[in-house]
Design a protein around this motif. Structure first.
Motif, PDB file in Angstrom:
ATOM      1  N   ALA A 278       0.854  -1.191   0.000  1.00 16.23           N
ATOM      2  CA  ALA A 278       0.000   0.000   0.000  1.00 16.23           C
ATOM      3  C   ALA A 278       0.886   1.236   0.000  1.00 16.23           C
ATOM      4  CB  ALA A 278      -0.930   0.011   1.221  1.00 16.23           C
ATOM      5  N   VAL A 279       0.451   2.271  -0.720  1.00 13.06           N
ATOM      6  CA  VAL A 279       1.158   3.553  -0.770  1.00 13.06           C
ATOM      7  C   VAL A 279       0.118   4.668  -0.725  1.00 13.06           C
ATOM      8  CG1 VAL A 279       3.035   2.575  -2.152  1.00 13.06           C
ATOM      9  CG2 VAL A 279       1.141   3.729  -3.287  1.00 13.06           C
ATOM     10  N   SER A 280       0.605   5.901  -0.585  1.00 10.98           N
ATOM     11  CA  SER A 280      -0.259   7.084  -0.647  1.00 10.98           C
ATOM     12  C   SER A 280      -0.149   7.705  -2.027  1.00 10.98           C
ATOM     13  CB  SER A 280       0.143   8.102   0.427  1.00 10.98           C
ATOM     14  OG  SER A 280      -0.153   7.611   1.711  1.00 10.98           O
ATOM     15  N   ARG A 281      -1.276   8.244  -2.502  1.00 11.62           N
ATOM     16  CA  ARG A 281      -1.296   8.839  -3.836  1.00 11.62           C
ATOM     17  C   ARG A 281      -2.439   9.844  -3.925  1.00 11.62           C
ATOM     18  NH1 ARG A 281      -0.516   5.655  -9.569  1.00 11.62           N
ATOM     19  NH2 ARG A 281      -0.869   7.422 -10.928  1.00 11.62           N
ATOM     20  N   LYS A 282      -2.242  10.866  -4.739  1.00 14.16           N
ATOM     21  CA  LYS A 282      -3.263  11.879  -4.982  1.00 14.16           C
ATOM     22  C   LYS A 282      -3.884  11.665  -6.355  1.00 14.16           C
ATOM     23  CE  LYS A 282      -1.106  15.482  -2.128  1.00 14.16           C
ATOM     24  NZ  LYS A 282      -0.565  16.863  -2.103  1.00 14.16           N
ATOM     25  N   PHE A 283      -5.203  11.871  -6.415  1.00 15.50           N
ATOM     26  CA  PHE A 283      -5.923  11.695  -7.666  1.00 15.50           C
ATOM     27  C   PHE A 283      -6.648  12.963  -8.113  1.00 15.50           C
ATOM     28  CE2 PHE A 283      -5.408   7.414  -6.107  1.00 15.50           C
ATOM     29  CZ  PHE A 283      -5.065   6.708  -7.240  1.00 15.50           C
ATOM     30  N   GLY A 284      -6.359  14.078  -7.520  1.00 12.55           N
ATOM     31  CA  GLY A 284      -6.903  15.346  -8.003  1.00 12.55           C
ATOM     32  C   GLY A 284      -8.341  15.566  -7.618  1.00 12.55           C
ATOM     33  N   PHE A 285      -9.256  14.866  -8.289  1.00 14.33           N
ATOM     34  CA  PHE A 285     -10.681  15.101  -8.087  1.00 14.33           C
ATOM     35  C   PHE A 285     -11.257  14.223  -6.988  1.00 14.33           C
ATOM     36  CE2 PHE A 285      -9.924  12.034 -11.399  1.00 14.33           C
ATOM     37  CZ  PHE A 285     -10.739  10.969 -11.067  1.00 14.33           C
ATOM     38  N   LEU A 286     -10.453  13.370  -6.360  1.00 14.08           N
ATOM     39  CA  LEU A 286     -10.914  12.521  -5.263  1.00 14.08           C
ATOM     40  C   LEU A 286     -10.454  13.104  -3.936  1.00 14.08           C
ATOM     41  CD1 LEU A 286     -10.188   8.927  -6.620  1.00 14.08           C
ATOM     42  CD2 LEU A 286     -12.361  10.110  -6.586  1.00 14.08           C
ATOM     43  N   ASN A 287     -11.361  13.112  -2.962  1.00 10.80           N
ATOM     44  CA  ASN A 287     -11.024  13.510  -1.594  1.00 10.80           C
ATOM     45  C   ASN A 287     -10.425  14.915  -1.542  1.00 10.80           C
ATOM     46  OD1 ASN A 287     -11.013  12.941   1.170  1.00 10.80           O
ATOM     47  ND2 ASN A 287      -8.908  12.208   1.127  1.00 10.80           N
TER      48      ASN A 287
END
Length: 504
Positions: A278-287
């Motif tokens: 598991a890692v952390s990631r940004k998806f822009g339009f999520l959360n």
């Protein structure tokens, strides 16, 4: 008389002239010849001594001339050599031609600050695809309805998900030149396998092809993204949209805390190897652009039906305690038919208990929160909870997951831990019935290497490191785990729990 005359010639110098006259002519001639010979000898010796240095210098100059050596660098001979040469210099001849040689120009030394630094190309990221203008994006968000708290997705009025709209023309803008997994040395930390590193790089850096939401029965919906490497972007295997996941995928959990990431690193540091990468990631339009935790999609956990969920072991608390007493499958000994043993190895429960106690994960062995004082925000708080805890033997365990092709080993999923639980309110019910613990994990706790290894491990995930506030925030999380580790070591000594090697 003749003898007296011979001795007379050897008197001192003051009587030499007077005696010299008295000597015979033959003796006077002999004396004069001897004096001339001595004088000539001294003259020859003196001239030879003066000619020797000049011959040496002439030989050296001839050798330099034959080798082509000249004073091109502007160096001058020493002062003593100049004086000697001037005293012995011979007048120059008129037919001698003097050639002047040009000195080679030396390059100036590189002074610090005079060299122009190299210009590095700035890496630009695309935040939004050019096909979606800012006006269109705002108009879509105005039409969005409520936010699904379980997934963090905005749903539209017609029942569809905004993920379907963005997945057609939007990607997360992952730059191929940037990696959120920071591995600067030739090898990753030894507790990570090559497959772990490969999975982490995929989850953090892979190009997103599409994102979709999958509903499930009696469980929150799963948000899955399908990704591919840049060289396999247009592979037909990854563009196949008939299956749930045509290639490699990841499950997105946009929840507070990102404990899945911490649990993965803690599991590898302790040497348990039971969690999924598991890692952390940004998806822009999520959360709202915040970092989400992404867990690798494991097909072996969903062999038949995604809606039904992964393969689990159905057992009650009484059956679980009975399997600990029977030591099922220990040393690969088949249990008796009437023993009531499950398909799980005996050592697997020890690893699960140690892991859940450090993170205070109660959803597996204590789903009804009977081992600690629960709070109002806990999920287990429901009407009739106290009545359920009175009948502890019939409490059904939850989230005991294994792979269909590997029935003997557990898989730790949904690792929702709690770092805000005080030391006087820990759930010791998780350790009930445990008589042995893995030696490798306990040695990390005893040797005081937990903080050092966790810092080294968590630093690899740059997105998680920054989302927790950097080194200061990570230290606070490790402080909680270290205090619980000290309590666990005290519990081991007080209850006489054995620490034995548990190799697979």
């Amino acid at each position: 008389m003749e003898k007296y005359r011979v001795n007379w010639c050897y008197f001192p110098f003051r009587k030499l002239t007077r005696n010299f006259r008295r000597c015979s002519s033959s003796k006077r001639t002999l004396i004069i010849a001897i004096l001339c010979l001595v004088n000539l000898l001294f003259l020859v010796l003196k001239v030879g001594h003066l000619e020797q240095p000049r011959s040496r210098r002439s030989n050296e100059e001839q050798k330099r001339h034959t080798r082509g050596e000249h004073h091109l660098d502007g160096e001058l001979p020493a002062t003593s050599d100049l004086q000697t040469q001037a005293s012995l210099e011979v007048p120059t001849l008129f037919n001698v031609v003097y050639v002047t040689l040009k000195f080679k120009r030396l390059k100036p030394a590189n002074i610090r600050g005079t060299i122009r630094p190299k210009l590095r190309k700035k890496v630009r990221r695309k935040s939004v695809d050019p096909t979606i203008t800012q006006r269109k994006r705002f108009s879509v968000e105005r039409e969005a309805g409520q936010v699904n708290r379980s997934t963090g997705l905005k749903t539209s009025r017609n029942g569809g998900s905004l993920v379907d709209f963005f997945s057609k023309s939007h990607n997360d803008g992952t730059d191929p030149h940037f990696s959120s997994i920071r591995i600067y040395s030739e090898m990753a930390p030894p507790w990570f396998s090559a497959q772990d590193v490969k999975s982490m790089r995929f989850l953090g850096d892979a190009k997103v092809l599409r994102i979709k939401e999958i509903p499930r029965l009696d469980a929150p919906s799963l948000v899955i993204f399908e990704g591919a490497d840049m060289d396999r972007l247009f592979s037909q295997k990854h563009l196949n949209r008939n299956n749930i996941c045509g290639g490699q995928c990841g499950i997105i959990h946009c929840s507070v805390g990102n404990t899945e990431v911490f649990a993965f690193h803690l599991d590898r540091v302790l040497g348990l190897n039971r969690t999924i990468p598991a890692v952390s990631r940004k998806f822009g339009f999520l959360n709202d652009g915040q970092a989400c935790q992404v867990v690798l999609w494991d097909v072996s956990l969903y062999p038949k039906d995604l809606v039904a969920g992964p393969a689990t072991v159905r057992m009650t608390w009484k059956e679980y305690q009975n399997s600990l007493t029977q030591r099922c499958w220990q040393k690969n000994v088949n249990p008796k038919s009437n023993s009531g043993c499950s398909s799980i190895y005996h050592s697997e429960w020890s690893k699960l208990a140690l892991f859940d106690f450090l993170l205070q994960i109660h959803s597996r062995l204590d789903p009804s929160c009977c081992g600690f004082r629960s709070r109002q925000e806990d999920v287990c708080v429901q009407p009739g909870r106290h009545d359920v805890c009175k009948d502890q033997e019939n409490i059904q365990l939850e989230n005991i997951v294994h792979r269909e092709h590997d029935l003997r080993h557990l898989v730790f999923t949904n690792n929702k831990g709690f770092f805000d639980r005080n030391e006087d309110n820990l759930d010791f019910r998780l350790l009930e019935g445990i008589k042995e613990l893995p030696e490798q994990a306990v040695s990390v706790l005893r040797n005081r290497k937990l903080r050092e290894k966790l810092l080294q491990s968590l630093f690899l995930d740059q997105m998680y490191w920054e989302s927790q506030g950097g080194r200061q925030g990570i230290d606070k999380l490790i402080d909680v785990i270290e205090r619980r580790a000290n309590i666990l070591l005290t519990y081991i000594n007080a209850h006489g729990i054995k620490v034995i090697p548990m190799n697979d």
